[in-house]
Design a protein around this motif. Structure first.
Motif, PDB file in Angstrom:
ATOM      1  N   MET A   1      14.651   8.978  20.901  1.00 59.58           N
ATOM      2  CA  MET A   1      15.615   7.904  20.587  1.00 59.58           C
ATOM      3  C   MET A   1      16.824   8.418  19.849  1.00 59.58           C
ATOM      4  N   HIS A   2      17.921   8.114  20.424  1.00 52.33           N
ATOM      5  CA  HIS A   2      19.195   8.606  20.003  1.00 52.33           C
ATOM      6  C   HIS A   2      19.895   7.844  18.993  1.00 52.33           C
ATOM      7  N   HIS A 132       2.651  -5.788   8.828  1.00 53.22           N
ATOM      8  CA  HIS A 132       3.482  -4.767   8.478  1.00 53.22           C
ATOM      9  C   HIS A 132       2.698  -3.515   7.673  1.00 53.22           C
ATOM     10  N   THR A 133       3.073  -2.559   8.123  1.00 52.12           N
ATOM     11  CA  THR A 133       2.214  -1.209   7.365  1.00 52.12           C
ATOM     12  C   THR A 133       3.116  -0.961   6.066  1.00 52.12           C
ATOM     13  N   GLU A 134       2.628   0.044   5.332  1.00 55.73           N
ATOM     14  CA  GLU A 134       3.146   0.355   4.015  1.00 55.73           C
ATOM     15  C   GLU A 134       4.457   1.121   4.422  1.00 55.73           C
ATOM     16  N   MET A 135       4.074   2.120   5.701  1.00 53.43           N
ATOM     17  CA  MET A 135       5.334   2.895   6.128  1.00 53.43           C
ATOM     18  C   MET A 135       6.335   2.111   6.474  1.00 53.43           C
ATOM     19  N   GLU A 136       6.167   1.099   7.208  1.00 54.09           N
ATOM     20  CA  GLU A 136       7.246   0.273   7.574  1.00 54.09           C
ATOM     21  C   GLU A 136       8.043  -0.506   6.663  1.00 54.09           C
ATOM     22  N   LEU A 137       7.059  -1.066   5.565  1.00 55.47           N
ATOM     23  CA  LEU A 137       7.761  -1.896   4.410  1.00 55.47           C
ATOM     24  C   LEU A 137       8.487  -0.832   3.811  1.00 55.47           C
ATOM     25  N   LYS A 138       8.244   0.629   3.224  1.00 56.77           N
ATOM     26  CA  LYS A 138       8.771   1.417   2.645  1.00 56.77           C
ATOM     27  C   LYS A 138      10.050   2.022   3.198  1.00 56.77           C
ATOM     28  N   PRO A 267      30.043 -10.180  12.572  1.00 54.80           N
ATOM     29  CA  PRO A 267      28.636 -10.073  13.353  1.00 54.80           C
ATOM     30  C   PRO A 267      27.635  -9.149  12.397  1.00 54.80           C
ATOM     31  N   TYR A 268      26.334  -9.193  12.519  1.00 54.71           N
ATOM     32  CA  TYR A 268      25.444  -8.513  11.748  1.00 54.71           C
ATOM     33  C   TYR A 268      25.458  -6.916  12.241  1.00 54.71           C
ATOM     34  N   GLN A 269      25.456  -6.078  11.311  1.00 56.28           N
ATOM     35  CA  GLN A 269      25.332  -4.601  11.643  1.00 56.28           C
ATOM     36  C   GLN A 269      23.917  -4.269  11.712  1.00 56.28           C
ATOM     37  N   LEU A 270      23.424  -3.567  12.840  1.00 54.88           N
ATOM     38  CA  LEU A 270      21.870  -3.177  13.186  1.00 54.88           C
ATOM     39  C   LEU A 270      21.607  -2.437  12.023  1.00 54.88           C
ATOM     40  N   LEU A 271      20.454  -2.180  11.542  1.00 58.56           N
ATOM     41  CA  LEU A 271      19.782  -1.209  10.641  1.00 58.56           C
ATOM     42  C   LEU A 271      19.794   0.044  11.427  1.00 58.56           C
ATOM     43  N   PRO A 272      20.008   1.188  10.418  1.00 60.82           N
ATOM     44  CA  PRO A 272      20.049   2.386  11.102  1.00 60.82           C
ATOM     45  C   PRO A 272      18.786   2.911  12.001  1.00 60.82           C
ATOM     46  N   TYR A 273      17.794   2.250  11.691  1.00 61.91           N
ATOM     47  CA  TYR A 273      16.418   3.068  12.387  1.00 61.91           C
ATOM     48  C   TYR A 273      16.188   1.949  13.328  1.00 61.91           C
ATOM     49  N   PHE A 274      16.880   1.005  13.766  1.00 60.30           N
ATOM     50  CA  PHE A 274      16.855   0.268  15.040  1.00 60.30           C
ATOM     51  C   PHE A 274      17.862   0.525  16.141  1.00 60.30           C
ATOM     52  N   GLU A 275      17.512   0.417  17.566  1.00 61.86           N
ATOM     53  CA  GLU A 275      18.545   0.602  18.479  1.00 61.86           C
ATOM     54  C   GLU A 275      18.008  -0.361  19.541  1.00 61.86           C
ATOM     55  N   ARG A 276      18.826  -0.841  20.399  1.00 61.49           N
ATOM     56  CA  ARG A 276      18.507  -1.614  21.301  1.00 61.49           C
ATOM     57  C   ARG A 276      17.794  -0.891  22.449  1.00 61.49           C
ATOM     58  N   SER A 277      16.707  -1.754  23.208  1.00 68.71           N
ATOM     59  CA  SER A 277      15.946  -1.230  24.005  1.00 68.71           C
ATOM     60  C   SER A 277      16.787  -1.291  25.443  1.00 68.71           C
ATOM     61  N   LYS A 278      17.082  -0.070  26.019  1.00 73.59           N
ATOM     62  CA  LYS A 278      17.612  -0.028  27.283  1.00 73.59           C
ATOM     63  C   LYS A 278      17.183  -0.733  28.645  1.00 73.59           C
ATOM     64  N   GLY A 279      17.805  -1.713  28.855  1.00 74.98           N
ATOM     65  CA  GLY A 279      17.265  -2.392  29.892  1.00 74.98           C
ATOM     66  C   GLY A 279      16.721  -3.777  29.729  1.00 74.98           C
ATOM     67  N   PRO A 289       9.599   6.886  10.063  1.00 78.07           N
ATOM     68  CA  PRO A 289       9.440   8.139   9.514  1.00 78.07           C
ATOM     69  C   PRO A 289       8.778   9.177   9.860  1.00 78.07           C
ATOM     70  N   ASP A 290       7.737   8.688  10.435  1.00 79.15           N
ATOM     71  CA  ASP A 290       6.794   9.853  11.054  1.00 79.15           C
ATOM     72  C   ASP A 290       7.107  10.206  12.426  1.00 79.15           C
ATOM     73  N   GLY A 291       7.997   9.840  12.810  1.00 82.01           N
ATOM     74  CA  GLY A 291       8.793  10.141  14.143  1.00 82.01           C
ATOM     75  C   GLY A 291       8.133   9.216  15.496  1.00 82.01           C
ATOM     76  N   THR A 292       7.289   8.337  15.265  1.00 78.80           N
ATOM     77  CA  THR A 292       6.827   7.725  16.533  1.00 78.80           C
ATOM     78  C   THR A 292       7.864   6.272  16.282  1.00 78.80           C
ATOM     79  N   VAL A 293       7.974   5.859  17.718  1.00 77.90           N
ATOM     80  CA  VAL A 293       8.990   4.842  18.127  1.00 77.90           C
ATOM     81  C   VAL A 293       7.985   3.588  18.349  1.00 77.90           C
TER      82      VAL A 293
END
Length: 410
Positions: A1-2, A132-138, A267-279, A289-293
């Motif tokens: 994810m870029h 929501h997992t604790e990792m997501e909330l943190k 407009p709203y600004q997307l949070l930095p750890y989100f991005e649009r799904s292509k297509g 944070p653990d590198g998973t998407v």
């Protein structure tokens, strides 16, 4: 994810926020207690100081049935329904203080999966569980606390057992190390309790009421946090004129916060750890944070302004906002049609000139007297939450439809 390097958001604070503590669980317990009190008509119930509340026992504050409902809500929220070892302590009338009950719940949660589950407004349709997992909330509060570095305290009018109130009125203050005061969502009371440096948590219907009140110019930094629906330009102009700053957040029970903005004109600004799904227009990708998407289905249609800015364009599930709560008019209509005297019913949100609540159009069965039915209707409406309850009714021989046969406004 870029993630593009020219992302405009503030960098995240990489220091891990603390885990929820037992004080948080006591706050949640009181929130559910007040929720059930208000369901029984005690709308002016005011939050107590946590130390006073914690010294009480279940039998001091509610009936056995109400206590069972509170315990059910807490264990469902914390995914502890199967933790049988906690239930002897939580038995009604066993002498344990509420603080001791909160400690037992916290310990079971802390030693378990550490998930927190929210339900889609909980008062409308069939609530969906959103875990929501604790990792997501943190991850979320790690970013959000960078926006509140100049705030010294929080003042919340939103119940913390809902995701918005939990994030901004409970976990974010804990992460910031800032005290939080709790109050009722009454505009005059809220304004009287605002202090220099406060981040004040509310919903658009409250800010509309604040703007209509007797405001004084704010000389100190007070941030008004809003969510659930856009603030009207008229309200925004008034609040800005008196020196208030706005932070408007956008998200859902399923995704958490996905965007922020400083004005409803932007407009709203997307949070930095989100991005649009292509297509896929109805999906977001989240880098954890653990590198998973993780893929998140969007509950709203978004009109994108480039890759990282957007305007919301309505719910996909046909929910509407009443008092900051998602309400499903089709569900309300279906419930009204269960009344034996009702043949058909349509429910919709009032237009801007009428108000901000639901209204209903009812077709009665042949031979039913409208005057007699209205008396029965008052009793039936007590089954609805205040947000679901229509406040205006019209009656006719058929539902109003246009030339194409589709339901139309009345």
């Amino acid at each position: 994810m870029h993630k593009p390097e020219n992302h405009l958001m503030i960098c995240m604070d990489l220091t891990s926020p603390p885990s929820l503590n037992e004080h948080c669980f006591l706050v949640l317990m009181q929130s559910f207690f007040l929720h059930h009190r208000r369901k029984h008509g005690f709308f002016s119930s005011v939050p107590m100081r946590e130390d006073r509340f914690g010294a009480m026992r279940g039998a001091d504050i509610c009936t056995a049935a109400e206590w069972r409902a509170i315990v059910h809500d807490m264990t469902a929220m914390l995914s502890l329904e199967d933790s049988r070892e906690i239930f002897p302590v939580l038995e009604y009338g066993n002498g344990a203080t509420l603080a001791e009950c909160a400690h037992v719940l916290w310990r079971a949660w802390f030693n378990g999966a550490r998930h927190v589950t929210f339900f889609t407004s909980g008062t409308t349709g069939t609530p969906r569980a959103c875990t929501h997992t604790e990792m997501e909330l943190k991850q979320e509060v790690s970013f959000l606390r960078t926006l509140f570095s100049h705030n010294t305290a929080f003042l919340s009018s939103v119940s913390p057992h809902h995701l918005y109130g939990f994030t901004f009125g409970l976990y974010l203050p804990l992460s910031c190390g800032a005290p939080v005061r709790r109050t009722l969502p009454l505009s005059t009371l809220l304004v009287s309790q605002m202090r220099c440096g406060d981040a004040v948590i509310g919903v658009p219907v409250l800010w509309n009421a604040v703007a209509r009140g007797n405001l004084k110019t704010v000389e100190h930094d007070i941030v008004l946090v809003s969510a659930s629906a856009p603030i009207s330009p008229e309200t925004l102009n008034i609040l800005e004129e008196y020196g208030y700053r706005l932070l408007d957040v956008f998200g859902s029970s399923e995704t958490g916060v996905i965007g922020i903005r400083g004005s409803s004109r932007e407009p709203y600004q997307l949070l930095p750890y989100f991005e649009r799904s292509k297509g896929l227009q109805d999906e977001l990708l989240r880098m954890l944070p653990d590198g998973t998407v993780r893929k998140y289905p969007l509950m709203d249609t978004l009109n994108w302004q480039g890759a990282e800015k957007f305007y919301p364009a309505g719910r996909r599930d046909k929910a509407v906002q009443v008092g900051g709560v998602n309400v499903y008019p089709s569900h309300v209509a279906h419930q009204l049609e269960k009344i034996p005297e009702v043949a058909m019913c349509a429910v919709r949100l009032m237009d801007k000139g009428e108000g901000s609540r639901l209204k209903a159009f009812i077709v009665l069965k042949n031979g039913i007297d409208e005057h007699d039915f209205r008396r029965k209707l008052k009793t039936f409406l007590k089954n609805f939450s205040p947000e679901e309850r229509p406040v205006h009714f019209e009656f006719g021989q058929t539902l109003p439809r246009n030339d194409m046969g589709k339901l139309q406004d009345w």
